[in-house]
Design a protein around this motif. Structure first.
Motif, PDB file in Angstrom:
ATOM      1  N   ILE A  45       0.829  -1.202   0.000  1.00  0.00           N
ATOM      2  CA  ILE A  45       0.000   0.000   0.000  1.00  0.00           C
ATOM      3  C   ILE A  45       0.867   1.258   0.000  1.00  0.00           C
ATOM      4  CG2 ILE A  45      -1.605   1.340   1.420  1.00  0.00           C
ATOM      5  CD1 ILE A  45      -2.718  -1.502   2.315  1.00  0.00           C
ATOM      6  N   ASN A  46       1.861   1.271   0.853  1.00  0.00           N
ATOM      7  CA  ASN A  46       2.739   2.436   0.931  1.00  0.00           C
ATOM      8  C   ASN A  46       3.534   2.618  -0.353  1.00  0.00           C
ATOM      9  OD1 ASN A  46       1.939   3.032   3.517  1.00  0.00           O
ATOM     10  ND2 ASN A  46       3.628   1.903   4.482  1.00  0.00           N
ATOM     11  N   ASN A  47       4.027   1.505  -0.890  1.00  0.00           N
ATOM     12  CA  ASN A  47       4.898   1.632  -2.049  1.00  0.00           C
ATOM     13  C   ASN A  47       4.126   2.084  -3.286  1.00  0.00           C
ATOM     14  OD1 ASN A  47       7.583   1.281  -3.232  1.00  0.00           O
ATOM     15  ND2 ASN A  47       6.515  -0.229  -4.508  1.00  0.00           N
ATOM     16  N   LEU A  48       2.927   1.575  -3.450  1.00  0.00           N
ATOM     17  CA  LEU A  48       2.117   2.007  -4.580  1.00  0.00           C
ATOM     18  C   LEU A  48       1.840   3.504  -4.471  1.00  0.00           C
ATOM     19  CD1 LEU A  48       0.492   1.477  -7.118  1.00  0.00           C
ATOM     20  CD2 LEU A  48      -1.405   0.686  -5.688  1.00  0.00           C
ATOM     21  N   TYR A  49       1.492   3.929  -3.275  1.00  0.00           N
ATOM     22  CA  TYR A  49       1.242   5.360  -3.079  1.00  0.00           C
ATOM     23  C   TYR A  49       2.498   6.176  -3.363  1.00  0.00           C
ATOM     24  CZ  TYR A  49      -0.479   9.700  -1.147  1.00  0.00           C
ATOM     25  OH  TYR A  49      -0.871  11.017  -1.010  1.00  0.00           O
ATOM     26  N   ASN A  50       3.591   5.778  -2.732  1.00  0.00           N
ATOM     27  CA  ASN A  50       4.824   6.557  -2.867  1.00  0.00           C
ATOM     28  C   ASN A  50       5.335   6.575  -4.301  1.00  0.00           C
ATOM     29  OD1 ASN A  50       4.821   7.159  -0.155  1.00  0.00           O
ATOM     30  ND2 ASN A  50       6.163   5.428   0.387  1.00  0.00           N
ATOM     31  N   THR A  51       5.220   5.442  -4.983  1.00  0.00           N
ATOM     32  CA  THR A  51       5.674   5.374  -6.374  1.00  0.00           C
ATOM     33  C   THR A  51       4.888   6.362  -7.235  1.00  0.00           C
ATOM     34  OG1 THR A  51       6.268   3.054  -6.097  1.00  0.00           O
ATOM     35  CG2 THR A  51       5.960   3.842  -8.351  1.00  0.00           C
ATOM     36  N   THR A  52       3.590   6.390  -7.062  1.00  0.00           N
ATOM     37  CA  THR A  52       2.751   7.307  -7.829  1.00  0.00           C
ATOM     38  C   THR A  52       3.029   8.753  -7.430  1.00  0.00           C
ATOM     39  OG1 THR A  52       1.088   5.569  -7.561  1.00  0.00           O
ATOM     40  CG2 THR A  52       0.419   7.559  -8.731  1.00  0.00           C
ATOM     41  N   PHE A  53       3.111   8.956  -6.135  1.00  0.00           N
ATOM     42  CA  PHE A  53       3.360  10.308  -5.613  1.00  0.00           C
ATOM     43  C   PHE A  53       4.651  10.893  -6.197  1.00  0.00           C
ATOM     44  CE2 PHE A  53       5.419  13.052  -2.486  1.00  0.00           C
ATOM     45  CZ  PHE A  53       4.425  13.952  -2.172  1.00  0.00           C
ATOM     46  N   TRP A  54       5.727  10.111  -6.135  1.00  0.00           N
ATOM     47  CA  TRP A  54       7.024  10.646  -6.587  1.00  0.00           C
ATOM     48  C   TRP A  54       7.098  10.744  -8.110  1.00  0.00           C
ATOM     49  CZ3 TRP A  54       9.978  13.504  -3.730  1.00  0.00           C
ATOM     50  CH2 TRP A  54       9.895  13.374  -2.338  1.00  0.00           C
ATOM     51  N   ALA A  55       6.358   9.891  -8.806  1.00  0.00           N
ATOM     52  CA  ALA A  55       6.293  10.041 -10.260  1.00  0.00           C
ATOM     53  C   ALA A  55       5.666  11.385 -10.607  1.00  0.00           C
ATOM     54  CB  ALA A  55       5.491   8.892 -10.874  1.00  0.00           C
ATOM     55  N   LEU A  56       4.615  11.739  -9.891  1.00  0.00           N
ATOM     56  CA  LEU A  56       3.967  13.034 -10.111  1.00  0.00           C
ATOM     57  C   LEU A  56       4.924  14.181  -9.777  1.00  0.00           C
ATOM     58  CD1 LEU A  56       0.476  12.164  -8.573  1.00  0.00           C
ATOM     59  CD2 LEU A  56       0.922  12.656 -10.999  1.00  0.00           C
ATOM     60  N   VAL A  57       5.613  14.047  -8.662  1.00  0.00           N
ATOM     61  CA  VAL A  57       6.526  15.113  -8.240  1.00  0.00           C
ATOM     62  C   VAL A  57       7.690  15.246  -9.223  1.00  0.00           C
ATOM     63  CG1 VAL A  57       8.177  15.800  -6.452  1.00  0.00           C
ATOM     64  CG2 VAL A  57       5.900  14.978  -5.798  1.00  0.00           C
ATOM     65  N   HIS A  58       8.264  14.097  -9.628  1.00  0.00           N
ATOM     66  CA  HIS A  58       9.383  14.155 -10.564  1.00  0.00           C
ATOM     67  C   HIS A  58       8.927  14.733 -11.910  1.00  0.00           C
ATOM     68  CE1 HIS A  58      11.850  12.265  -7.664  1.00  0.00           C
ATOM     69  NE2 HIS A  58      11.489  11.013  -7.867  1.00  0.00           N
ATOM     70  N   SER A  59       7.637  14.623 -12.197  1.00  0.00           N
ATOM     71  CA  SER A  59       7.132  15.151 -13.472  1.00  0.00           C
ATOM     72  C   SER A  59       6.740  16.622 -13.353  1.00  0.00           C
ATOM     73  CB  SER A  59       5.917  14.341 -13.927  1.00  0.00           C
ATOM     74  OG  SER A  59       4.782  14.702 -13.144  1.00  0.00           O
ATOM     75  N   GLY A  60       6.917  17.210 -12.178  1.00  0.00           N
ATOM     76  CA  GLY A  60       6.696  18.645 -12.081  1.00  0.00           C
ATOM     77  C   GLY A  60       5.669  19.098 -11.060  1.00  0.00           C
ATOM     78  N   GLN A  61       4.849  18.188 -10.533  1.00  0.00           N
ATOM     79  CA  GLN A  61       3.881  18.623  -9.532  1.00  0.00           C
ATOM     80  C   GLN A  61       4.595  18.971  -8.226  1.00  0.00           C
ATOM     81  OE1 GLN A  61       0.459  16.190  -8.795  1.00  0.00           O
ATOM     82  NE2 GLN A  61      -0.252  16.251 -10.932  1.00  0.00           N
ATOM     83  N   THR A  62       4.007  19.883  -7.476  1.00  0.00           N
ATOM     84  CA  THR A  62       4.493  20.103  -6.118  1.00  0.00           C
ATOM     85  C   THR A  62       4.002  18.924  -5.264  1.00  0.00           C
ATOM     86  OG1 THR A  62       2.515  21.257  -5.413  1.00  0.00           O
ATOM     87  CG2 THR A  62       4.265  22.604  -6.406  1.00  0.00           C
TER      88      THR A  62
END
Lengths: 295, 295, 295, 295
Positions: free
Chosen positions: B153-170
């Protein structure tokens, strides 16, 4: 993968709060330090580097836990006193115990190279810890007296033992020589055979190490942030200096200080710079100078 | 200085034995590891060096405590299972808890330079620990399922979260994007926006780390001495190799092995080489291959 | 009189929950019952009235606490088994322990006149209690085997001892006669000197008392309200009858019963009429007939 | 039948010693006494017979346990203070807790007929108990202040409530009438509507019951044997007299008494005749007269 289906196992985590308003001692002991000291060629009977390292690890605990108001160390053990009213971690026994032991251990390994620059750490040392509750001031004084008396008894024995060994006796012979001797016998043996006046030996070895906070005037009360973060490649402000610059205890308390022992909701013993002392804590003087320790 | 006068304070050290023949879990958690991971520039969402270091620290615990038969780690936490019948330290709660947490911490700091050769450790990290008792096999399986489900659960969330951040989202925007999403939503978002097939990510990140002992034929049962003692100046057999040479779990058990699960008074789960696996422990297969874990 | 000023003392009441899903035994023991039995002229070696009274007090506990599924009594002690999953009083140790001991004590004194109509109670007797946790079914079976073995050992000794005393030996002489004898010796002594065939003595004395609920067909499942409320002046339904009307255990279980061991969220062992048995609980038969006891 | 084979289950009985030299409170509460008081037609708001019976049961505890130095009772609850240094039962928590609760319960049922000669006990009442540890004198004083404040608050409410009910309100109406009222409001309501001056009500109802031992001159120190053993058929020295013959507290302490508070290894608070007082224990006077209570 249903999260909730397994969540019930959390119900097996039971609460372990300590009785409120009771003095908490956390005492940690090195595991297998006889072997550890041999593996790293500690000087006998006392290795100042190793003791300084212990004191520095204890200081890291002080920097992190403001409610640790006093500590006493000797050999491979250290005792921490948390002030009676502390609410740190809601007084959960395991949390307090493990957090302190873990941080102490971490700081010990972290700071090793500064104290043993020529002795690589061969394997990771560890410590165990226990929590002891004491209801009153008398027990706290007696607890620290017990540890300091123990320091004296062990050090006198070890000093005599290693003097015999360094002079040529085997360890078995030295043990036999000392069998049945009392303190006076050992003092005389040290003086007559080795010209050692026990009372002139360093206080650090005879008295152990005491950590307390140096109460200060509010106006000069320094920030008490942890300063254990090391600059890369820098040796100039390494912890050993901090550990060895303890002031004379007589400098610390100013007249009338008792009046401001408690300020707002804080407590003077949790502020001020941490100092390492090597002095008597069995008598009254130490405690009269620091009345906040037993509040 | 009368020793006996103060000795009475020892009476305040109360016994804390754990119920016999009950599974013991020790779970430790990093203290302030969000800050710690920032201070040491851990890769996001997962830093393989940091996870390998955790696994190595856990392995040191295995080497020292033969009655630790299984462990599971993710992020900055690790759970250790002691076999049901263990009598280590007479099953004293604090002793077991602190000894394991301290050794883990020590090994973490000790092995840091091997995993982060270019990142000096800036300050000593610490862990807290707790002991949880489980009466039966079902709870133990569910405990580890709970942790592995949490990893997922944590990894799926974190993976998605950081993909968004690395793509430019705050980070605030990323949190908002993920609000109210379920697993399927996150999988689709990863695939559609970032061409990431979640199921192809490393198993270490998705499944966490499992430590068990590799049962072996009695004839080849290797000596299981701790091998964490480092040769001075030697880097060639440092712990990272040990940690990464885990075999496929399918190699481990030979037919008919169950018959010799208990040999004399010992127990096969306490012998054999420690291996690190990244595989499913919610299903039955893992446990059927290692029946000694739940003895 | 400010209420809030003193309320803080409640914070010293610490939680004491028992590990979930673990068998709970509460065992109580008479305090000073050697003196108590002398003061009330109990028959030696066994006083059936006193044992019946103990069983009735235990039955009152059964009537009040549905999660007490089995009990075993001998002499002045009684053990109660709470089903593994019980949530009574949120599994608080002290609450469970004291509630059961108090109710047992109360019922003992309350029912005294029915069992000893001619012997006024001279002073209030009391019992202590302890809680013991067992993780598994094997330990529970062994626990009760331990108590029943103890019953046998004590009763064989006491029967022989009192036979000697009744035949004219002093207690000191009887003790000496029995010194170093084993079970076989005592059996032979009883038979040769007193023509007593030990195995023909009442099972109540040799096996102790077992309380369980009599599983019944749902259609005839009787209301299980406490019936200890006494009509004033009425003796006709006093508890001794209840205690002595235990059915043969062979009547209890019908084929196919296991299928309905758990109905809805309830549990068959908590329903049905309470019966007092005097039979072997070391072997398998007793437990096979009542599989719900170890659920 | 091998005894040793099952003996191992004793290892599951774990120690539960209380911290030494810490005040122990055992507080017991009636279980379901609302129903119990209805079933036995207790007078409302206070039934003197029921309170006297509670006091007598408490006195039995005093007679048996010399280290119980003070008790406070109200309604269906009683708190017992064991002196700080007590070693009774090696300070085992469960043993102390259950022994006191059991004896109290036993004495309650045993003495029922003397206080309710015309009201047969309909079923056996029970009490639960808990142990609370307090480290210091302040907490002990505040504990008893808390209970006495509670007595006052409850009694003022109940007195007003039942006055309204006896005058014709339903219980629901009476509750509504009292909603949001403070102490002053209730006092005025009692006085204006019912001509009741609350402060003139019996102190027993307003202050609860306090049990202490009456310190005496060593020369007249009476034997303190339990005298609860009843003569058959005799009513002339039944406990109610004992309970009601409490002296004025001002008679108790003679000047200079403090000097002999500790005699040899004993302690004056454990000797002397037990008295029942109904007086203020929030203020200092009560405690100054009995300095031994907080030793």
């Amino acid at each position: 993968m249903a999260k909730s289906r397994f969540e019930y196992v959390r119900n097996y985590e039971l609460p372990d709060p300590l009785t409120p308003n009771t003095f908490i001692i956390v005492r940690l002991d090195g595991k297998g330090f006889h072997k550890f000291s041999d593996a790293h060629n500690f000087a006998k009977p006392n290795d100042k580097r190793a003791l300084d390292l212990m004191d520095t690890a204890a200081k890291t605990v002080f920097d992190e836990y403001k409610d640790v108001v006093m500590a006493f160390g000797e050999s491979d053990e250290y005792s921490f006193l948390l002030r009676r009213a502390t609410r740190v971690y809601n007084r959960r026994r395991s949390k307090i115990n493990t957090s302190i032991v873990s941080l102490f251990t971490s700081a010990y390994v972290f700071n090793w190279p500064y104290f043993f620059p020529d002795v690589p750490l061969r394997y990771p040392p560890s410590f165990d810890g226990r929590v002891i509750l004491y209801p009153g001031e008398i027990e706290i004084r007696d607890y620290f007296s017990w540890r300091q008396a123990d320091t004296h008894i062990n050090n006198l024995y070890n000093t005599t033992f290693w003097a015999l060994v360094h002079s040529g006796q085997t360890t078995a012979e030295a043990n036999k020589t000392l069998q049945g001797t009392n303190s006076k016998d050992k003092n005389e043996l040290l003086f007559s055979q080795f010209s050692i006046n026990y009372n002139n030996l360093p206080e650090m070895f005879r008295k152990g190490s005491v950590l307390v906070r140096q109460a200060q005037q509010p106006s000069v009360l320094a920030s008490s942030k942890p300063q254990t973060v090391q600059q890369e490649g820098s040796n100039e402000n390494h912890p050993v200096e901090i550990a060895s610059q303890g002031p004379k205890s007589s400098e610390i308390i100013t007249t009338g200080h008792e009046k401001c022992l408690r300020k707002e909701k804080t407590y003077v013993g949790t502020e001020g710079r941490v100092v390492v002392l090597h002095e008597d804590i069995v008598g009254d003087a130490f405690w009269k100078e620091r009345p906040w320790l037993l509040l």
